[in-house]
Design an enzyme around this catalytic site. Structure first.
Site, PDB file in Angstrom:
ATOM      1  N   ASP A 132      -4.905 -12.131   5.485  1.00 45.12           N
ATOM      2  CA  ASP A 132      -4.005 -10.994   5.190  1.00 45.12           C
ATOM      3  C   ASP A 132      -4.455  -9.652   5.776  1.00 45.12           C
ATOM      4  OD1 ASP A 132      -1.601 -10.394   4.120  1.00 45.12           O
ATOM      5  OD2 ASP A 132      -2.329 -10.223   1.947  1.00 45.12           O
ATOM      6  N   GLU A 134     -10.106  11.795   9.040  1.00 42.36           N
ATOM      7  CA  GLU A 134     -10.396  10.526   8.747  1.00 42.36           C
ATOM      8  C   GLU A 134      -9.753   9.672   9.833  1.00 42.36           C
ATOM      9  OE1 GLU A 134      -8.769   8.719   5.108  1.00 42.36           O
ATOM     10  OE2 GLU A 134     -10.636   8.021   4.716  1.00 42.36           O
ATOM     11  N   LEU A 161       4.224  14.062 -17.110  1.00 46.42           N
ATOM     12  CA  LEU A 161       2.952  14.400 -17.817  1.00 46.42           C
ATOM     13  C   LEU A 161       2.109  13.212 -17.724  1.00 46.42           C
ATOM     14  CD1 LEU A 161       4.003  17.256 -20.202  1.00 46.42           C
ATOM     15  CD2 LEU A 161       3.023  17.601 -17.852  1.00 46.42           C
ATOM     16  N   GLU A 201      -7.770   7.706  -6.095  1.00 46.28           N
ATOM     17  CA  GLU A 201      -8.958   7.221  -5.083  1.00 46.28           C
ATOM     18  C   GLU A 201      -8.462   7.443  -3.779  1.00 46.28           C
ATOM     19  OE1 GLU A 201     -11.839   6.942  -6.182  1.00 46.28           O
ATOM     20  OE2 GLU A 201     -11.798   6.246  -8.130  1.00 46.28           O
ATOM     21  N   ALA A 222      -4.253   0.032  -1.760  1.00 52.03           N
ATOM     22  CA  ALA A 222      -4.287   0.322  -0.250  1.00 52.03           C
ATOM     23  C   ALA A 222      -4.645  -1.253   0.316  1.00 52.03           C
ATOM     24  CB  ALA A 222      -5.604   1.335   0.256  1.00 52.03           C
ATOM     25  N   LYS A 271       1.305  -2.720  -7.821  1.00 56.80           N
ATOM     26  CA  LYS A 271       1.917  -2.946  -6.413  1.00 56.80           C
ATOM     27  C   LYS A 271       0.945  -3.055  -5.325  1.00 56.80           C
ATOM     28  CE  LYS A 271       3.502   0.020  -3.644  1.00 56.80           C
ATOM     29  NZ  LYS A 271       3.127  -0.713  -2.223  1.00 56.80           N
ATOM     30  N   PRO A 272       0.536  -4.038  -4.830  1.00 59.88           N
ATOM     31  CA  PRO A 272      -0.112  -3.979  -3.509  1.00 59.88           C
ATOM     32  C   PRO A 272       0.408  -3.272  -2.375  1.00 59.88           C
ATOM     33  CG  PRO A 272       0.441  -6.536  -4.099  1.00 59.88           C
ATOM     34  CD  PRO A 272       1.584  -5.366  -5.110  1.00 59.88           C
ATOM     35  N   SER A 273      -0.349  -2.867  -1.681  1.00 57.88           N
ATOM     36  CA  SER A 273      -0.039  -2.259  -0.179  1.00 57.88           C
ATOM     37  C   SER A 273       1.039  -3.470   0.407  1.00 57.88           C
ATOM     38  CB  SER A 273      -1.171  -2.183   0.686  1.00 57.88           C
ATOM     39  OG  SER A 273      -0.722  -2.036   1.911  1.00 57.88           O
ATOM     40  N   GLU A 274       2.128  -3.048   1.151  1.00 56.10           N
ATOM     41  CA  GLU A 274       3.143  -3.848   1.957  1.00 56.10           C
ATOM     42  C   GLU A 274       2.271  -4.722   2.677  1.00 56.10           C
ATOM     43  OE1 GLU A 274       7.401  -2.990   3.019  1.00 56.10           O
ATOM     44  OE2 GLU A 274       5.936  -1.481   3.482  1.00 56.10           O
ATOM     45  N   ASN A 276      -7.141  -2.078   2.350  1.00 57.28           N
ATOM     46  CA  ASN A 276      -8.402  -2.346   2.821  1.00 57.28           C
ATOM     47  C   ASN A 276      -9.133  -3.383   2.088  1.00 57.28           C
ATOM     48  OD1 ASN A 276      -8.581  -0.463   0.957  1.00 57.28           O
ATOM     49  ND2 ASN A 276     -10.470   0.462   2.235  1.00 57.28           N
ATOM     50  N   GLU A 283     -13.258   5.068 -11.106  1.00 58.98           N
ATOM     51  CA  GLU A 283     -13.059   3.619 -11.338  1.00 58.98           C
ATOM     52  C   GLU A 283     -14.638   3.156 -11.792  1.00 58.98           C
ATOM     53  OE1 GLU A 283     -10.594   2.441  -7.634  1.00 58.98           O
ATOM     54  OE2 GLU A 283      -9.257   2.350  -9.482  1.00 58.98           O
ATOM     55  N   CYS A 310     -12.815   3.618   2.533  1.00 59.33           N
ATOM     56  CA  CYS A 310     -12.610   5.255   2.261  1.00 59.33           C
ATOM     57  C   CYS A 310     -13.879   6.001   2.366  1.00 59.33           C
ATOM     58  CB  CYS A 310     -11.792   5.275   1.019  1.00 59.33           C
ATOM     59  SG  CYS A 310     -12.536   4.247  -0.285  1.00 59.33           S
TER      60      CYS A 310
HETATM   61  P1  NDP Z   1      -1.355   4.926   1.958  1.00 59.86           P
HETATM   62  O1  NDP Z   1      -1.609   6.124   1.343  1.00 59.86           O
HETATM   63  O2  NDP Z   1      -0.156   4.728   2.713  1.00 59.86           O
HETATM   64  O3  NDP Z   1      -0.843   3.969   0.634  1.00 59.86           O
HETATM   65  C1  NDP Z   1      -1.294   3.421  -0.726  1.00 59.86           C
HETATM   66  C2  NDP Z   1      -0.489   2.850  -1.349  1.00 59.86           C
HETATM   67  O4  NDP Z   1       0.434   3.749  -1.977  1.00 59.86           O
HETATM   68  C3  NDP Z   1       0.378   1.754  -0.895  1.00 59.86           C
HETATM   69  O5  NDP Z   1       0.677   0.807  -1.716  1.00 59.86           O
HETATM   70  C4  NDP Z   1       1.712   2.418  -0.403  1.00 59.86           C
HETATM   71  O6  NDP Z   1       2.612   1.534  -0.445  1.00 59.86           O
HETATM   72  C5  NDP Z   1       1.709   3.167  -1.744  1.00 59.86           C
HETATM   73  N1  NDP Z   1       2.544   4.291  -1.711  1.00 59.86           N
HETATM   74  C6  NDP Z   1       3.003   5.286  -0.553  1.00 59.86           C
HETATM   75  N2  NDP Z   1       3.896   6.156  -0.830  1.00 59.86           N
HETATM   76  C7  NDP Z   1       4.017   6.422  -2.380  1.00 59.86           C
HETATM   77  C8  NDP Z   1       4.710   7.111  -3.048  1.00 59.86           C
HETATM   78  N3  NDP Z   1       5.425   8.090  -2.715  1.00 59.86           N
HETATM   79  N4  NDP Z   1       4.659   6.630  -4.438  1.00 59.86           N
HETATM   80  C9  NDP Z   1       3.834   5.366  -4.996  1.00 59.86           C
HETATM   81  N5  NDP Z   1       3.292   4.697  -3.884  1.00 59.86           N
HETATM   82  C10 NDP Z   1       3.219   5.061  -2.618  1.00 59.86           C
HETATM   83  O7  NDP Z   1      -2.541   4.381   2.232  1.00 59.86           O
HETATM   84  P2  NDP Z   1      -2.882   3.151   2.979  1.00 59.86           P
HETATM   85  O8  NDP Z   1      -2.636   1.765   2.389  1.00 59.86           O
HETATM   86  O9  NDP Z   1      -2.359   3.035   4.524  1.00 59.86           O
HETATM   87  O10 NDP Z   1      -4.464   3.189   3.111  1.00 59.86           O
HETATM   88  C11 NDP Z   1      -5.236   3.801   3.899  1.00 59.86           C
HETATM   89  C12 NDP Z   1      -5.555   5.030   3.283  1.00 59.86           C
HETATM   90  O11 NDP Z   1      -6.024   5.013   1.945  1.00 59.86           O
HETATM   91  C13 NDP Z   1      -6.794   5.725   3.931  1.00 59.86           C
HETATM   92  O12 NDP Z   1      -6.429   7.180   4.215  1.00 59.86           O
HETATM   93  C14 NDP Z   1      -8.024   5.672   3.213  1.00 59.86           C
HETATM   94  O13 NDP Z   1      -8.795   6.839   3.233  1.00 59.86           O
HETATM   95  C15 NDP Z   1      -7.352   5.763   1.664  1.00 59.86           C
HETATM   96  N6  NDP Z   1      -8.121   4.791   0.896  1.00 59.86           N
HETATM   97  C16 NDP Z   1      -8.846   5.335  -0.107  1.00 59.86           C
HETATM   98  C17 NDP Z   1      -9.744   4.384  -0.639  1.00 59.86           C
HETATM   99  C18 NDP Z   1     -10.510   5.092  -2.000  1.00 59.86           C
HETATM  100  O14 NDP Z   1     -10.853   4.230  -3.042  1.00 59.86           O
HETATM  101  N7  NDP Z   1     -10.587   6.287  -2.184  1.00 59.86           N
HETATM  102  C19 NDP Z   1      -9.920   3.015  -0.767  1.00 59.86           C
HETATM  103  C20 NDP Z   1      -9.067   2.634   0.595  1.00 59.86           C
HETATM  104  C21 NDP Z   1      -8.209   3.295   1.190  1.00 59.86           C
HETATM  105  P3  NDP Z   1       3.316   0.923   1.030  1.00 59.86           P
HETATM  106  O15 NDP Z   1       1.876   1.088   2.018  1.00 59.86           O
HETATM  107  O16 NDP Z   1       3.368  -0.587   0.767  1.00 59.86           O
HETATM  108  O17 NDP Z   1       4.392   1.560   1.621  1.00 59.86           O
END
Ligand code: NDP
Length: 487
Positions: A93, A384, A243, A249, A150, A175-178, A152, A461, A283
């Site tokens: 994946d 980043e 609220l 994260e 996310a 909800k996992p990342s797509e 990763n 976390e 991240c």
């Molecule tokens: P995204 O911010 O694009 O997405 C994160 C998750 O949020 C996905 O499941 C996404 O859905 C969902 N999402 C997007 N828009 C909305 C919304 N308006 N409301 C609710 N959910 C939403 O991040 P990525 O998955 O692309 O991951 C990369 C980024 O995440 C990097 O910038 C990285 O720094 C950060 N990251 C931070 C970590 C931490 O612990 N601080 C760990 C790992 C990554 P979908 O993508 O399915 O559309």
């Protein structure tokens, strides 16, 4: 196609499909092959998940903490027993090398279930003596929590959110990342097998719109998201309508500071681990490496020698050390930053382009890259990138490097390498970052709270700190005399 789940969603203790939802594919980033076809959740599926979570939460909250803990610890054992199967799925994946997923992903998820499984029996409030009468506090669950992941660390993120939420008596809709939808479904299977009541942990698939619908649902009481800063802002805005507390994260551009007295090989190890593990898609990575000028040439020499030995290739071959990036979008983004670094005038010490390992010409591989002579104003040193791209800066003095390390809107993590332990503590105390290491980098044992400062988010976390973010405190005053009134 292997190790597929049997349907897209997991609701009320069972797999569920949703033909009304938009289809999307999960791709293997090493070859571009489709490994699973899923459907995004339609509004009906979201409603079903919320209804199941409401029923499940009422039942689960009535368990004692010890009973809840037993279920989580059993799930940890099942996850460990299925480590290879789930690691292979995670590699397909995400593209991350199996040599990594076998030790880092489900394994850290299992540690988390075990840890919060142990804490579940020990949730408590305090007794407050009021001289005769007294008060006490109770830690109560919030209700239905939404976790958004996310791409990763899909199963680790699912566990980091679900384990503390469930330990505290909440239900979770995850909800996992797509981009990486599969392994959270395996966690759902395992939790049911471990004895979790139906509806307490549900998985719904879809993009940001599905995430937004969950965040905005009136029956949802809490949201925890791992993702980009832009998403964190949107989620917090939406949650503010109701609220609802949020844990964010988010991204980082974290510094690693290497003083001249450091064990240089250890510092090189820290920089490599903190830049190239998971193909740089972490991240908390220390992507700004500040090296004291007197040791900088030797540091770079050792760093480049070791970086050039990293084995890229077939992610499923356990001898491979680095896989491809997760998606075409991320690949294009990282390559654009490589071009930008060259255009901005940084020196390329190694790497700097796409890689084409044998038999994987279509894979989304990028060479592990080290830029030196990076200055504080270059975009590659400020933004980043989320790929295997390290920026090396020179510095001359302690105060100078602290100021430069803090000169960022983000503050997720930071590391210091020095043999002077007093300096290590002194510098760390001045760094504006939520998670810091002295003479190590990117180790995240579950016992240690993890999270950011500034625009890297808030809430924590892991560790006992996570309990505060998945409970609410109720104060109870107990009158031991007679209630009185002035009128
Ligand atoms: P995204 O911010 O694009 O997405 C994160 C998750 O949020 C996905 O499941 C996404 O859905 C969902 N999402 C997007 N828009 C909305 C919304 N308006 N409301 C609710 N959910 C939403 O991040 P990525 O998955 O692309 O991951 C990369 C980024 O995440 C990097 O910038 C990285 O720094 C950060 N990251 C931070 C970590 C931490 O612990 N601080 C760990 C790992 C990554 P979908 O993508 O399915 O559309």
């Amino acid at each position: 196609m292997r190790a597929q789940p049997t349907a897209s969603h997991f609701i009320d203790g069972a797999y569920a499909d949703d033909p009304a939802g938009a289809p999307f594919d999960s791709l293997y980033p090493a070859t571009g092959e489709t490994i699973a076809r899923l459907q995004a959740a339609s509004p009906a599926t979201i409603e079903a998940a919320v209804a199941a979570a409401a029923r499940g939460q009422a039942e689960w909250a009535a368990f004692t903490g010890a009973e809840r803990g037993r279920v989580l610890r059993r799930a940890a054992e099942l996850l460990r027993a299925r480590n290879r199967e789930i690691s292979e799925l995670e590699t397909l994946d995400t593209g991350k090398a199996l040599s990594e997923t076998l030790v880092a992903d489900a394994a850290s998820g299992a540690d988390c279930l075990e840890y919060f499984g142990a804490l579940a029996a020990d949730l408590k409030g305090e007794y407050i003596d009021l001289g005769g009468s007294f008060a006490y506090t109770r830690r109560e669950p919030l209700g239905i929590c939404v976790g958004i992941g996310a791409w990763n660390y899909p199963i680790q993120i699912a566990c980091w959110k679900a384990a503390p939420a469930l330990a505290c008596g909440n239900a979770m809709i995850f909800k996992p990342s797509e981009v990486t939808p599969l392994s959270a479904l395996k966690l759902a299977e395992i939790l049911i097998e471990a004895g979790l009541p139906r509806g307490v942990f549900n998985v719904v698939q879809g993009d940001g719109a599905v995430g937004a619908a969950l965040v905005g649902h009136t029956l949802v009481s809490k949201v925890s998201v791992t993702g980009s800063i832009a998403t964190g802002v949107r989620v917090m805005q939406a949650a503010s309508e109701g609220l609802k507390p949020v844990t964010l994260e988010l991204g980082g551009k974290s510094p690693i500071i290497v003083f001249a007295d450091a064990d240089l090989d250890a510092a090189v190890s820290g920089a490599i681990l903190g830049n190239f593990y998971s193909t740089g898609q972490i991240c908390s990575n220390g992507t700004r490496v500040y090296v004291e000028r007197s040791v900088r040439a030797e540091f770079v020499r050792r760093l480049v020698a070791r970086t050039e030995k990293i084995r890229l290739g077939d992610p499923l071959d356990e001898a491979t050390e680095m896989g491809p990036l997760v998606s075409r979008a991320q690949y294009d983004r990282v390559l654009a930053y490589l071009d930008l670094g060259k255009a901005e005038g940084a020196s390329l010490a190694t790497g700097g382009q796409a890689a084409r390992p044998e038999n994987f010409a279509e894979g989304l591989f990028v060479e592990p890259t080290v830029f030196t002579d990076v200055t504080d104003t270059m975009r590659i040193g400020r933004e980043e990138i989320f790929g295997p791209v390290m920026c090396v800066f020179d510095f001359d003095g302690e105060d100078e490097v602290i100021a430069r390390a803090n000169d960022t809107e983000m503050g997720l993590a930071a590391g210091v390498f020095t043999r002077d332990i007093a300096r290590g503590h002194r510098v760390v105390a001045k760094l504006k970052a939520g998670t810091c290491w002295i003479n190590a980098y990117n180790l995240t044992p579950v016992e240690m709270p993890f999270g950011g400062m500034k625009r890297s988010g808030f809430g924590r976390e892991n560790g006992r700190a996570a309990i505060e973010h998945y409970t609410q405190l109720k104060s109870v005053y107990v009158e031991m005399g007679t209630a009185e009134a002035p009128y």
